[in-house]
Design an enzyme around this catalytic site. Structure first.
Site, short mmCIF file in Angstrom:
data_model
loop_
_atom_site.label_atom_id
_atom_site.label_comp_id
_atom_site.label_asym_id
_atom_site.label_seq_id
_atom_site.Cartn_x
_atom_site.Cartn_y
_atom_site.Cartn_z
N GLU A 139 0.79 -1.24 0.00
CA GLU A 139 0.00 0.00 0.00
C GLU A 139 0.82 1.29 0.00
O GLU A 139 0.55 2.20 0.77
CB GLU A 139 -0.94 -0.01 1.21
CG GLU A 139 -1.85 -1.21 1.23
CD GLU A 139 -2.79 -1.24 2.44
OE1 GLU A 139 -2.59 -0.49 3.40
OE2 GLU A 139 -3.76 -2.04 2.41
N GLU A 246 -6.22 -10.72 -0.97
CA GLU A 246 -7.03 -10.48 0.24
C GLU A 246 -8.51 -10.44 -0.12
O GLU A 246 -9.25 -9.57 0.33
CB GLU A 246 -6.63 -9.14 0.88
CG GLU A 246 -5.16 -9.03 1.19
CD GLU A 246 -4.79 -7.74 1.95
OE1 GLU A 246 -5.69 -7.07 2.49
OE2 GLU A 246 -3.60 -7.42 1.97
C1 GLA Z 1 -5.05 -4.28 4.36
C2 GLA Z 1 -3.82 -5.08 4.76
C3 GLA Z 1 -4.19 -6.36 5.43
C4 GLA Z 1 -5.31 -6.19 6.42
C5 GLA Z 1 -6.49 -5.56 5.74
C6 GLA Z 1 -7.64 -5.38 6.68
O1 GLA Z 1 -5.63 -4.66 3.20
O2 GLA Z 1 -2.98 -5.35 3.69
O3 GLA Z 1 -3.07 -6.84 6.09
O4 GLA Z 1 -4.88 -5.42 7.50
O5 GLA Z 1 -6.08 -4.29 5.31
O6 GLA Z 1 -7.68 -6.25 7.73
#
Ligand code: GLA
Length: 336
Positions: A139, A246
């Site tokens: 990020e 994710e």
């Molecule tokens: C982001 C992070 C993850 C997690 C999510 C929410 O996407 O990359 O590690 O913390 O947020 O839980």
């Protein structure tokens, strides 16, 4: 665990997809107890939800805390699961000590680079050969506005090349691990183009990066299939692999303030199933570049989306319900 639901045999999801890509789940120590059977049966890859983040592994300069991460690795080993590492350099869940000296003043570039190198090297060497891909940087890109990189202490202290350095340290530590840049809103055209530019720069400079992680925190209406397709094609055009890292499919739009639902409506379930079907159809189409599809959880028993971003709002983002039974979403991705 029964392998039947309403008289129908439940196939193992990861086995169905073994010729396409890994099917993964983010796990934590609580889930490894309460959702153990479903994780063993349906997933070929696991990721630590929080246990390998900086603050979890490295609370003080001279102290590493590997116990919880080690437990996840042992579970993987005992059950023949592959492991995705998450994450080495991020602006969140990172202990403050790394940016400051004993007087609380910000350290200089040289010190921070040394500390970054030590963190990456110690963690990656410990798990060398046991982790097939790492989210090296998480990020780093802004959602909107003119700049590509998000404001962070990594950026302000080290400078633009903090990402290059992180990948170089990671590659030195474990030359066999596939190294990923991971981000959210990855299919949104404006952010997609920024991620592309950032990673294109890395590739042009010969930085050892092997893939882009698309977080895939999606919902019933967005992003569109076309946006996802364009993102996959654009990222893949850099000659890199893609992993869906994710995934969850919220039954609400991001800021939907309704909090009164105690279960998903029939309409939500049907729409979610249709979305899952569309997403997996796309993933299968691009199986030559997608090497792993990880959900950010396993069943609706537990999701970080409960209470986020709307306090008091429950969510049901996965293909298994709160009782670990397959939802229509499951059957839509299992029958192809
Ligand atoms: C982001 C992070 C993850 C997690 C999510 C929410 O996407 O990359 O590690 O913390 O947020 O839980």
């Amino acid at each position: 665990m029964s392998n039947y639901n309403n008289g129908k045999e439940i196939p193992s999801l990861h086995k169905l997809y073994q010729d396409y890509f890994h099917i993964g789940a983010a796990v934590n120590p609580m889930m490894l107890k309460s959702q153990q059977e479903i994780i063993k049966e349906h997933f070929s890859s696991i990721t630590a939800e929080n246990e390998m983040k900086f603050e979890a592994l490295h609370p003080e300069e001279d102290r590493f805390t590997f116990e919880n991460a080690d437990k996840i690795l042992s579970f993987a080993k005992e059950n023949g699961k592959s492991v995705r590492g998450h994450t080495l350099v991020w602006h969140n869940q990172t202990s403050d000590w790394i940016f400051t000296d004993t007087n609380g003043k910000l350290v200089n570039r040289k010190t921070l680079l040394k500390r970054m190198e030590k963190h990456i090297t110690t963690v990656m060497e410990r798990y060398k050969g046991q982790i097939y891909s790492w989210d090296v940087v998480n990020e780093a890109v802004t959602d909107s506005g003119p700049t590509i990189l998000r404001d962070s202490k990594w950026l302000s202290i080290i400078g633009d090349d903090f990402i290059d350095k992180a990948f170089e340290f990671a590659h030195q530590a474990d030359p066999d691990a596939a190294l990923f840049y991971n981000d959210y809103n990855e299919s949104h055209p404006e952010k997609r183009d920024k991620i592309y530019k950032l990673v294109q720069g890395l590739v042009d400079r010969g930085v050892p990066i092997h893939g882009i992680g698309m977080q895939a925190h999606w919902n019933l209406t967005g992003p569109s299939y076309d946006e996802i397709r364009e993102a996959i094609e654009k990222y893949a055009s850099l000659g890199l692999k893609i992993q869906i890292t994710e995934m969850d499919v919220s039954v609400f739009n991001f800021e939907d303030k309704r909090t009164h639902f105690t279960e998903p409506t029939e309409e939500m379930k049907a729409q979610q199933a249709e979305r899952y079907q569309g997403f997996f159809k796309l993933f299968r189409e691009y199986a030559d570049v997608i090497t792993s599809v990880t959900f950010w959880g396993a069943t609706d028993e537990y999701t970080w989306l409960n209470n986020f971003p709307v306090q008091g709002r429950k969510n049901w983002p996965f293909v298994f319900d709160e009782n670990h039974l397959p939802k229509i979403s499951f059957w839509k991705i299992a029958d192809f």
